[in-house]
Scaffold this motif. Structure first.
Motif, PDB file in Angstrom:
ATOM      1  N   GLU A   1      44.002  35.607  34.395  1.00 43.79           N
ATOM      2  CA  GLU A   1      42.907  35.987  33.513  1.00 43.79           C
ATOM      3  C   GLU A   1      42.253  34.759  32.884  1.00 43.79           C
ATOM      4  O   GLU A   1      41.020  34.694  32.748  1.00 43.79           O
ATOM      5  CB  GLU A   1      43.422  36.935  32.426  1.00 43.79           C
TER       6      GLU A   1
ATOM      7  N   ARG B   1      39.756  33.212  35.335  1.00 44.72           N
ATOM      8  CA  ARG B   1      38.533  34.005  35.473  1.00 44.72           C
ATOM      9  C   ARG B   1      37.659  33.847  34.226  1.00 44.72           C
ATOM     10  O   ARG B   1      36.423  33.737  34.330  1.00 44.72           O
ATOM     11  CB  ARG B   1      38.898  35.463  35.728  1.00 44.72           C
ATOM     12  N   ARG B   2      38.299  33.802  33.091  1.00 44.29           N
ATOM     13  CA  ARG B   2      37.544  33.603  31.848  1.00 44.29           C
ATOM     14  C   ARG B   2      36.884  32.219  31.838  1.00 44.29           C
ATOM     15  O   ARG B   2      35.718  32.066  31.441  1.00 44.29           O
ATOM     16  CB  ARG B   2      38.493  33.764  30.660  1.00 44.29           C
TER      17      ARG B   2
END
Length: 480
Positions: free
Chosen positions: A24, A27-28
């Motif tokens: 995550e 992706r952030r």
């Protein structure tokens, strides 16, 4: 300015990550402007993974080490479908090398990967080189130059960016830069005549990226490794050679530079020297932010000019733009399947002596020399698997470095070695095996001992590389 500065710093960072799915935090970060991602075999690479990256940032520079031969990330479980640079250099057919490069480019185009960290444009002038070896097209400038150009043309003809490495030339070293800082003891004149021609030719051929090598070349800069040297990267590569594409570091956690400075300082020094993208082979959210913050702090303190950072980010964006503009080339390449070109090249690269002698399942003894850290540890030599496919019942014994040979029985014995030219103990093991069993068959998957690795009266096969197809070509010949 603050937000823009952070975004510029994120654009020049190209990290790898642990795990089989995109974390995550990564992706952030892509949504916050992270410029690229580097993929490894550990990441379970497929088209869906790349789509996740592009959903966050369509301009992500997705990069991978897919050289063919020993260095593959897409085919690490069974071995590459292509024999690698040394084998292509042995064949010395530039049209064949371009076909292989195109098929590697096609594989990457199918996955929507932007950049291939290949080819190795290093002239492997020292047979004792522990990290280049069969990754080079060969030991002479002319040979490496013509095949570097052919490979670049093949990959980029498929709409994927190529990357010539490891500038200014990692071939004349006896130290692995993953482990320590190598030094090239050559005059500037020799370096210009021997090591630079493949890079000059790649630039003339329009290569979109070049990777810097973590090596010290005192004749060019006695104080700093190439990755951190403005003299080498800006004055020589940009100025004298005229390279205007994206310049990327080799992974900054490699000990050659990691023993000198922190990751943040390496990034700042590399950017100041002329680098555009910082390759971080294995990163976390915390370590990524530490490097980003070090870059931002350097600009604010005046250690790194904002104009230089903006220029670097612009070159990363330009590479992404080049890739986006070549969708039609990739569409064409996806349908241009040249099935069997890898095996064709592997067969042509074989050097053999003696008489094919296998008519029943053998005992395969794999003499396990340790590959360099550039090679994924799961990469097989493939010889046992190839022989098993042709002779069911083939048995395998793995021998540890400098270990003892296993007992032999009535079965034929195939001794698989790697880079006998580099390891006296490997040559001694071969001699011991032949004294015990003169009919032992030797298969060398690396650079064989001079002149060709062969022992009089011995059946010997040199594949000049580690790959599934090289192993299959050797197995086929042994059963003739």
């Amino acid at each position: 300015m603050s937000g823009d500065l952070y975004r510029l710093a994120m654009t020049v960072l190209h990290p790898g990550y642990e795990g089989t799915s995109a974390p995550e935090w990564l992706r952030r970060a892509l949504g916050e402007g992270l410029g690229g991602v580097v993929l490894f075999a550990r990441n379970a690479i497929d088209a869906d993974l790349v789509r996740q990256f592009r959903a966050e940032n369509p301009d992500t520079v997705v990069a991978i080490d897919e050289e063919g031969g020993a260095v593959t990330r897409l085919e690490v479980a069974e071995g590459s479908s292509f024999p690698g640079n040394r084998a292509l250099g042995v064949v010395d057919d530039v049209a064949l090398t371009e076909r292989v490069g195109r098929q590697i480019g096609r594989m990457l185009a199918e996955l929507d990967i932007t950049l291939d960290y290949a080819p190795s444009a290093d002239v492997n002038s020292d047979p004792a080189n522990p990290v280049i070896g069969v990754r080079s097209f060969g030991p002479t400038a002319d040979l490496v130059t013509r095949h570097t150009v052919a490979y670049v043309n093949g990959v980029q003809g498929a709409g994927v960016a190529a990357c010539a490495k490891h500038f200014p030339g990692h071939g004349d070293t006896v130290t692995d830069s993953h482990l320590a800082l190598p030094t090239v003891h050559a005059s500037r004149e020799l370096f210009s005549e021997r090591d630079l021609p493949p890079f000059r030719a790649a630039i003339d051929a329009g290569v979109r990226s070049i990777m810097s090598g973590h090596l010290l070349v005192p004749a060019l800069d006695p104080s700093m490794p190439a990755t951190l040297s403005r003299t080498i990267l800006t004055e020589l590569l940009r100025g004298e050679l005229g390279f205007g594409g994206m310049l990327v570091t080799d992974a900054i956690e490699m000990q050659a530079v990691a023993d000198m400075f922190t990751p943040g300082e390496i990034a700042v020094r590399a950017l100041d020297a002329g680098v555009d993208a910082i390759c971080v082979g294995l990163s976390t959210e915390e370590s990524l932010h530490e490097i980003r913050d070090a870059i931002v702090a350097a600009v604010r303190e005046g250690t790194l000019k904002e104009e230089r950072l903006a220029e670097a980010a612009g070159r990363v964006s330009a590479l992404a733009g080049w890739y986006a503009a070549r969708a039609e080339l990739r569409d064409k390449a996806r349908g241009d399947v040249d099935e069997g070109v890898g095996l064709e090249a592997a067969r042509a690269a074989l050097a053999t002596s003696g008489t094919p002698a296998l008519d029943r399942a053998p005992l395969v003894v794999e003499v396990n020399t340790r590959f360099s850290k550039a090679v994924d540890p799961a990469t097989p030599t493939g010889v046992t698997a190839a022989l098993t496919s042709l002779l069911p019942g083939t048995a395998r014994v793995q021998m540890e470095p400098q270990g003892e040979l296993p007992p032999f029985d009535e079965r034929p014995v195939v001794l698989v070695v790697h880079d006998a030219a580099r390891h006296p103990w490997v040559r001694e093991t071969v001699a011991t095996a032949l004294a015990r069993r003169p009919d032992v068959i030797v298969v060398d998957t690396g650079i064989p001992a001079p002149p060709d690795g062969a022992t009089p009266g011995c059946t010997h096969v040199a594949t000049h590389g580690i790959s599934r197809v090289s192993a299959l070509a050797a197995a086929e010949w042994l059963l003739l």
